[in-house]
Design an enzyme around this catalytic site. Structure first.
Site, PDB file in Angstrom:
ATOM      1  N   LYS A 169       0.835  -1.212   0.000  1.00 37.51           N
ATOM      2  CA  LYS A 169       0.000   0.000   0.000  1.00 37.51           C
ATOM      3  C   LYS A 169       0.870   1.263   0.000  1.00 37.51           C
ATOM      4  O   LYS A 169       0.540   2.266  -0.651  1.00 37.51           O
ATOM      5  CB  LYS A 169      -0.942  -0.025   1.213  1.00 37.51           C
ATOM      6  CG  LYS A 169      -1.812   1.199   1.367  1.00 37.51           C
ATOM      7  CD  LYS A 169      -2.863   1.368   0.286  1.00 37.51           C
ATOM      8  CE  LYS A 169      -3.574   2.702   0.443  1.00 37.51           C
ATOM      9  NZ  LYS A 169      -4.664   2.910  -0.475  1.00 37.51           N
ATOM     10  N   LYS A 177      -0.781  11.383   5.865  1.00 35.95           N
ATOM     11  CA  LYS A 177      -0.473  10.310   6.837  1.00 35.95           C
ATOM     12  C   LYS A 177       0.205   9.142   6.121  1.00 35.95           C
ATOM     13  O   LYS A 177       1.202   8.580   6.588  1.00 35.95           O
ATOM     14  CB  LYS A 177      -1.791   9.887   7.497  1.00 35.95           C
ATOM     15  CG  LYS A 177      -1.763   8.703   8.412  1.00 35.95           C
ATOM     16  CD  LYS A 177      -2.205   7.400   7.763  1.00 35.95           C
ATOM     17  CE  LYS A 177      -3.602   7.385   7.216  1.00 35.95           C
ATOM     18  NZ  LYS A 177      -3.976   6.122   6.586  1.00 35.95           N
TER      19      LYS A 177
HETATM   20  P1  NAP Z   1     -12.705   8.554   7.254  1.00 35.87           P
HETATM   21  O1  NAP Z   1     -13.870   8.799   6.383  1.00 35.87           O
HETATM   22  O2  NAP Z   1     -12.036   9.703   7.927  1.00 35.87           O
HETATM   23  O3  NAP Z   1     -13.142   7.456   8.332  1.00 35.87           O
HETATM   24  C1  NAP Z   1     -12.305   7.071   9.384  1.00 35.87           C
HETATM   25  C2  NAP Z   1     -13.086   6.122  10.278  1.00 35.87           C
HETATM   26  O4  NAP Z   1     -12.223   5.666  11.340  1.00 35.87           O
HETATM   27  C3  NAP Z   1     -14.294   6.790  10.958  1.00 35.87           C
HETATM   28  O5  NAP Z   1     -15.332   5.825  11.024  1.00 35.87           O
HETATM   29  C4  NAP Z   1     -13.741   7.125  12.347  1.00 35.87           C
HETATM   30  O6  NAP Z   1     -14.745   7.224  13.326  1.00 35.87           O
HETATM   31  C5  NAP Z   1     -12.879   5.901  12.593  1.00 35.87           C
HETATM   32  N1  NAP Z   1     -11.841   6.108  13.604  1.00 35.87           N
HETATM   33  C6  NAP Z   1     -10.736   6.894  13.492  1.00 35.87           C
HETATM   34  N2  NAP Z   1      -9.995   6.809  14.593  1.00 35.87           N
HETATM   35  C7  NAP Z   1     -10.618   5.932  15.414  1.00 35.87           C
HETATM   36  C8  NAP Z   1     -10.330   5.422  16.705  1.00 35.87           C
HETATM   37  N3  NAP Z   1      -9.217   5.801  17.379  1.00 35.87           N
HETATM   38  N4  NAP Z   1     -11.196   4.544  17.249  1.00 35.87           N
HETATM   39  C9  NAP Z   1     -12.313   4.163  16.574  1.00 35.87           C
HETATM   40  N5  NAP Z   1     -12.636   4.609  15.351  1.00 35.87           N
HETATM   41  C10 NAP Z   1     -11.798   5.488  14.792  1.00 35.87           C
HETATM   42  O7  NAP Z   1     -11.527   7.803   6.457  1.00 35.87           O
HETATM   43  P2  NAP Z   1     -11.626   6.814   5.194  1.00 35.87           P
HETATM   44  O8  NAP Z   1     -11.434   7.609   3.972  1.00 35.87           O
HETATM   45  O9  NAP Z   1     -12.798   5.908   5.358  1.00 35.87           O
HETATM   46  O10 NAP Z   1     -10.263   5.981   5.434  1.00 35.87           O
HETATM   47  C11 NAP Z   1     -10.180   4.869   6.320  1.00 35.87           C
HETATM   48  C12 NAP Z   1      -8.844   4.167   6.063  1.00 35.87           C
HETATM   49  O11 NAP Z   1      -8.821   3.706   4.709  1.00 35.87           O
HETATM   50  C13 NAP Z   1      -7.625   5.080   6.244  1.00 35.87           C
HETATM   51  O12 NAP Z   1      -6.543   4.361   6.774  1.00 35.87           O
HETATM   52  C14 NAP Z   1      -7.347   5.528   4.822  1.00 35.87           C
HETATM   53  O13 NAP Z   1      -5.985   5.913   4.649  1.00 35.87           O
HETATM   54  C15 NAP Z   1      -7.699   4.280   4.047  1.00 35.87           C
HETATM   55  N6  NAP Z   1      -8.081   4.467   2.625  1.00 35.87           N
HETATM   56  C16 NAP Z   1      -8.907   5.487   2.250  1.00 35.87           C
HETATM   57  C17 NAP Z   1      -9.248   5.623   0.891  1.00 35.87           C
HETATM   58  C18 NAP Z   1     -10.160   6.729   0.404  1.00 35.87           C
HETATM   59  O14 NAP Z   1     -10.207   6.949  -0.828  1.00 35.87           O
HETATM   60  N7  NAP Z   1     -10.900   7.406   1.244  1.00 35.87           N
HETATM   61  C19 NAP Z   1      -8.742   4.724  -0.049  1.00 35.87           C
HETATM   62  C20 NAP Z   1      -7.931   3.686   0.370  1.00 35.87           C
HETATM   63  C21 NAP Z   1      -7.602   3.564   1.726  1.00 35.87           C
HETATM   64  P3  NAP Z   1     -15.604   8.591  13.487  1.00 35.87           P
HETATM   65  O15 NAP Z   1     -16.745   8.463  12.506  1.00 35.87           O
HETATM   66  O16 NAP Z   1     -16.066   8.586  14.900  1.00 35.87           O
HETATM   67  O17 NAP Z   1     -14.672   9.731  13.178  1.00 35.87           O
END
Ligand code: NAP
Length: 292
Positions: A171, A239
């Site tokens: 990744k 990040k």
């Molecule tokens: P996001 O929309 O910001 O969602 C993050 C999620 O993690 C939320 O549900 C948040 O809860 C939860 N969370 C964060 N810290 C936490 C903790 N300490 N304890 C419990 N829950 C926690 O991010 P995302 O875009 O879905 O990304 C999630 C992961 O996938 C990341 O590692 C990102 O790098 C990866 N990713 C993202 C994409 C993309 O295109 N978006 C693509 C590939 C990979 P709350 O709702 O309470 O904030």
């Protein structure tokens, strides 16, 4: 059919969880904040009030949260998966985190008889919604094979890479290519704009030639339409670049391009733009070019 738990219902986690429901899995979900849980309840999931409570009710726990400390907290912390899991449970982390953290989680869970896979994804929010993610997996191959039907409910290109942490190394490589391709697209489209050429036509021409890419397609469209709502947040990509640069230091690999694009991301974060999509890199080029 295995009972699955899902922790982290953000931009990625929510549609991934929905695809598991569509595939017929019974799903127990936990999200730190409440509204996303209510949406999944309406879709047919059962709610739990902690990662521990999720683990107590299922055979497989999936997490998709933000960063390395978040995965550690969810897996190994107070009220974490480790406290509720029975021996034989499989923990699959699909967040993007440091390979070293993935190995730490794997080792700590293994001592309790829990199998762990690191299975980060690529394909963005669109891939998550359409169930077409690319999934890159580290951990034991037998555990991967046993989990394959679960991955098939969320993704299309599912690749077993190697031992624990290998999925996260993959990744990191992915994020280098994406970051520098976003930078290239932003740079090229800014040059077109400043030159007074039709930017949409430039993108159209490039899409049919050797410069064609998914980033030119999706992010190029976003730049044209000024649609910088995430998508993939800049602060999450920053990040990931930290993970990239850290892995480069650990392995003594110079990462010239990654360092440069990371500084550009920092300039945007300094302007409080971290919640925008990573395609907002174009706005920095435009500012520096006197276009805004
Ligand atoms: P996001 O929309 O910001 O969602 C993050 C999620 O993690 C939320 O549900 C948040 O809860 C939860 N969370 C964060 N810290 C936490 C903790 N300490 N304890 C419990 N829950 C926690 O991010 P995302 O875009 O879905 O990304 C999630 C992961 O996938 C990341 O590692 C990102 O790098 C990866 N990713 C993202 C994409 C993309 O295109 N978006 C693509 C590939 C990979 P709350 O709702 O309470 O904030």
């Amino acid at each position: 059919m295995q009972r699955i738990g899902f922790i982290g219902l953000g931009i990625m986690g929510k549609p991934m969880a929905r695809n598991l429901l569509k595939a017929g899995y019974a799903l127990v979900v936990y999200n730190r904040s409440r509204p996303a849980m209510e949406e999944l309840l309406a879709d047919g999931a059962t709610l739990a009030d902690s990662p521990k409570a999720v683990a107590e009710q299922v055979d497989v726990v999936i997490s998709c949260v933000s960063d390395s400390p978040d995965v550690e907290a969810v897996a190994l912390g107070n009220d974490g998966v480790i406290e509720g899991a029975k021996s034989g449970l499989t923990f699959i982390d699909m967040s993007t985190i440091a390979p070293a953290t993935a190995r730490k989680v794997y080792t700590a869970l293994k001592e309790k008889g829990i199998d762990a896979l690191d299975a980060p994804v690529s394909g963005g929010d669109i891939g998550a919604q359409q169930g077409t993610l690319s999934i890159m997996v580290g951990g034991e191959e037998a555990v991967f094979e046993r989990s394959r039907p679960i991955f098939e409910a969320m993704g299309k290109n599912i690749v077993y890479i190697g031992e624990a942490g290998a999925g996260q190394v993959t990744k990191a490589c992915n994020q280098i290519v994406v970051a520098m391709t976003v930078q290239a697209v932003a740079e090229a489209l800014t040059l077109a704009k400043k030159s007074g050429v039709d930017v949409a036509k430039v993108r159209e021409a490039l899409m049919g030639g050797f410069a064609q890419s998914r980033v030119l397609d999706v992010h190029g469209k976003r730049i044209l339409e000024r649609n910088f709502q995430p998508g993939f947040k800049l602060n999450l990509h920053r990040k990931d670049m930290n993970i990239v640069l850290q892995t480069g230091r650990e392995t003594s690999v110079p990462l010239f391009g990654s360092a440069q694009v990371t500084s550009m991301m920092d300039a945007l974060l300094a302007q409080d733009q971290g919640e925008l999509d990573n395609s907002a890199l174009a706005t920095l080029y435009e500012l520096l070019s006197g276009l805004s």
